[in-house]
Structure formats: C-alpha cells, structure tokens
Scaffold this motif. Structure first.
Motif, PDB file in Angstrom:
ATOM      1  N   GLY A  16      -1.264  -2.532  -3.219  1.00 38.71           N
ATOM      2  CA  GLY A  16      -1.459  -3.878  -3.750  1.00 38.71           C
ATOM      3  C   GLY A  16      -0.878  -4.951  -2.853  1.00 38.71           C
ATOM      4  O   GLY A  16      -0.395  -4.690  -1.751  1.00 38.71           O
ATOM      5  N   SER A  17      -0.935  -6.184  -3.367  1.00 40.83           N
ATOM      6  CA  SER A  17      -0.497  -7.354  -2.593  1.00 40.83           C
ATOM      7  C   SER A  17       0.491  -8.185  -3.388  1.00 40.83           C
ATOM      8  O   SER A  17       0.481  -8.187  -4.620  1.00 40.83           O
ATOM      9  CB  SER A  17      -1.707  -8.222  -2.221  1.00 40.83           C
ATOM     10  N   ARG A  19       2.807 -12.115  -2.689  1.00 41.76           N
ATOM     11  CA  ARG A  19       3.135 -13.199  -1.773  1.00 41.76           C
ATOM     12  C   ARG A  19       4.497 -13.768  -2.119  1.00 41.76           C
ATOM     13  O   ARG A  19       4.707 -14.230  -3.245  1.00 41.76           O
ATOM     14  CB  ARG A  19       2.091 -14.313  -1.809  1.00 41.76           C
ATOM     15  N   ARG A  67      -0.212  -5.617   8.128  1.00 41.51           N
ATOM     16  CA  ARG A  67      -0.161  -5.619   6.663  1.00 41.51           C
ATOM     17  C   ARG A  67       0.454  -6.903   6.111  1.00 41.51           C
ATOM     18  O   ARG A  67       0.004  -7.402   5.076  1.00 41.51           O
ATOM     19  CB  ARG A  67       0.652  -4.422   6.160  1.00 41.51           C
ATOM     20  N   PHE A  68       1.470  -7.419   6.775  1.00 35.80           N
ATOM     21  CA  PHE A  68       2.153  -8.628   6.319  1.00 35.80           C
ATOM     22  C   PHE A  68       1.763  -9.801   7.209  1.00 35.80           C
ATOM     23  O   PHE A  68       1.529  -9.631   8.420  1.00 35.80           O
ATOM     24  CB  PHE A  68       3.671  -8.454   6.391  1.00 35.80           C
ATOM     25  N   THR A  69       1.731 -10.976   6.617  1.00 30.87           N
ATOM     26  CA  THR A  69       1.464 -12.198   7.375  1.00 30.87           C
ATOM     27  C   THR A  69       2.470 -13.259   6.972  1.00 30.87           C
ATOM     28  O   THR A  69       2.613 -13.566   5.779  1.00 30.87           O
ATOM     29  CB  THR A  69       0.046 -12.723   7.119  1.00 30.87           C
ATOM     30  N   GLN A  82       2.938 -12.997   3.067  1.00 27.75           N
ATOM     31  CA  GLN A  82       1.865 -12.310   2.359  1.00 27.75           C
ATOM     32  C   GLN A  82       1.963 -10.828   2.662  1.00 27.75           C
ATOM     33  O   GLN A  82       1.875 -10.416   3.820  1.00 27.75           O
ATOM     34  CB  GLN A  82       0.499 -12.845   2.808  1.00 27.75           C
ATOM     35  N   MET A  83       2.145 -10.053   1.615  1.00 25.91           N
ATOM     36  CA  MET A  83       2.320  -8.614   1.758  1.00 25.91           C
ATOM     37  C   MET A  83       1.066  -7.927   1.229  1.00 25.91           C
ATOM     38  O   MET A  83       0.783  -7.978   0.041  1.00 25.91           O
ATOM     39  CB  MET A  83       3.551  -8.155   0.970  1.00 25.91           C
ATOM     40  N   ASN A  84       0.325  -7.289   2.104  1.00 22.49           N
ATOM     41  CA  ASN A  84      -0.867  -6.536   1.713  1.00 22.49           C
ATOM     42  C   ASN A  84      -0.650  -5.052   1.983  1.00 22.49           C
ATOM     43  O   ASN A  84       0.224  -4.679   2.768  1.00 22.49           O
ATOM     44  CB  ASN A  84      -2.085  -7.030   2.480  1.00 22.49           C
ATOM     45  N   SER A  85      -1.451  -4.234   1.354  1.00 18.56           N
ATOM     46  CA  SER A  85      -1.356  -2.776   1.532  1.00 18.56           C
ATOM     47  C   SER A  85       0.080  -2.306   1.386  1.00 18.56           C
ATOM     48  O   SER A  85       0.606  -1.557   2.216  1.00 18.56           O
ATOM     49  CB  SER A  85      -1.905  -2.379   2.914  1.00 18.56           C
ATOM     50  N   ALA A  86       0.723  -2.762   0.319  1.00 17.92           N
ATOM     51  CA  ALA A  86       2.137  -2.468   0.114  1.00 17.92           C
ATOM     52  C   ALA A  86       2.377  -0.963   0.000  1.00 17.92           C
ATOM     53  O   ALA A  86       1.542  -0.213  -0.536  1.00 17.92           O
ATOM     54  CB  ALA A  86       2.638  -3.175  -1.137  1.00 17.92           C
TER      55      ALA A  86
END
Length: 121
Positions: A16-17, A19, A67-69, A82-86
């Motif tokens: 999941g994601s 922010r 994964r993070f931005t 922004q944390m994606n594909s946690a």
C-alpha cells in the motif's frame, strides 16, 4: 524558533501507500535541505531521503529508491514523503529534519517529533 511538525503516519498493508507531511516554520537559513529519517525498534535512526529547498535536488537511501518520493511545496513550507509499495521493513518512526546547507551533509540542525508508520504483512 524552528518547528517541524510531521503528520500522516499510520497503519498500511504491505504493497500500500502512505504520504507523510512535515510542516516547517521559523526557518531563517538562506539555503537548506530537508530530510526524512526513520528508526525501527532496536535499530539506529537512519537516512531515508532529502531534498534541497531551492533547487529540489533529491537523494534516497537505496532501500527506498523507486518506491518513495520526497517533494516540497514552497508556498506551504511543507515537505512530503510519498511511500508506495510499502514493505513490513519500512515500519519505523519517521522523523523530519532540516539542515543549514546542501544535500549531502550529515549534520541536521532541527528535528520533528516523529510519526509512526506501521506496515502489516
């Protein structure tokens, strides 16, 4: 007086994601960098990502690249992560920090109080 206030932490499932936000006030540096760090239970606090406020140059630790931005909104004096594909290994307390200087320095001058991120498997 410099204040950094993090928000956006919580519980997220693996994949999941989430922010995170860090609102800054009282900054008087002419050039500065904002960073995100994290500390998992029983581990030392470590670098996650950083961004220069003026030019928007960024840096990431290898484990979060792709994964993070990290980004910033100058008008709101806010930096985001922004944390994606946690992953479960991303579970930690996340801290926002600011340093007087460029991207690759190791000394940060001010820190936020931290926000908990928990990634369930």
């Amino acid at each position: 007086q410099v204040q950094l206030v993090e928000s956006g932490g919580g519980l997220v499932q693996a994949g999941g994601s989430l922010r995170l936000s860090c609102a800054a006030s009282g900054l008087t540096f002419s050039t500065y960098t904002m960073g995100w760090f994290r500390q998992a239970p029983g581990k030392e606090r470590g670098f996650v990502a950083a961004i220069t406020w003026s030019g928007g140059s960024t840096a990431y630790t290898d484990s979060v690249k792709g994964r993070f931005t990290i980004s910033r909104d100058s008008a709101k004096n806010t930096v985001y992560l922004q944390m994606n594909s946690a992953k479960p290994e991303d579970t930690a307390v996340y801290y926002c920090a600011v340093r007087d200087g460029g991207l690759y320095g190791t000394k940060y001058d001010y820190w936020g109080q931290g926000t908990q991120v928990t990634v369930s498997s």
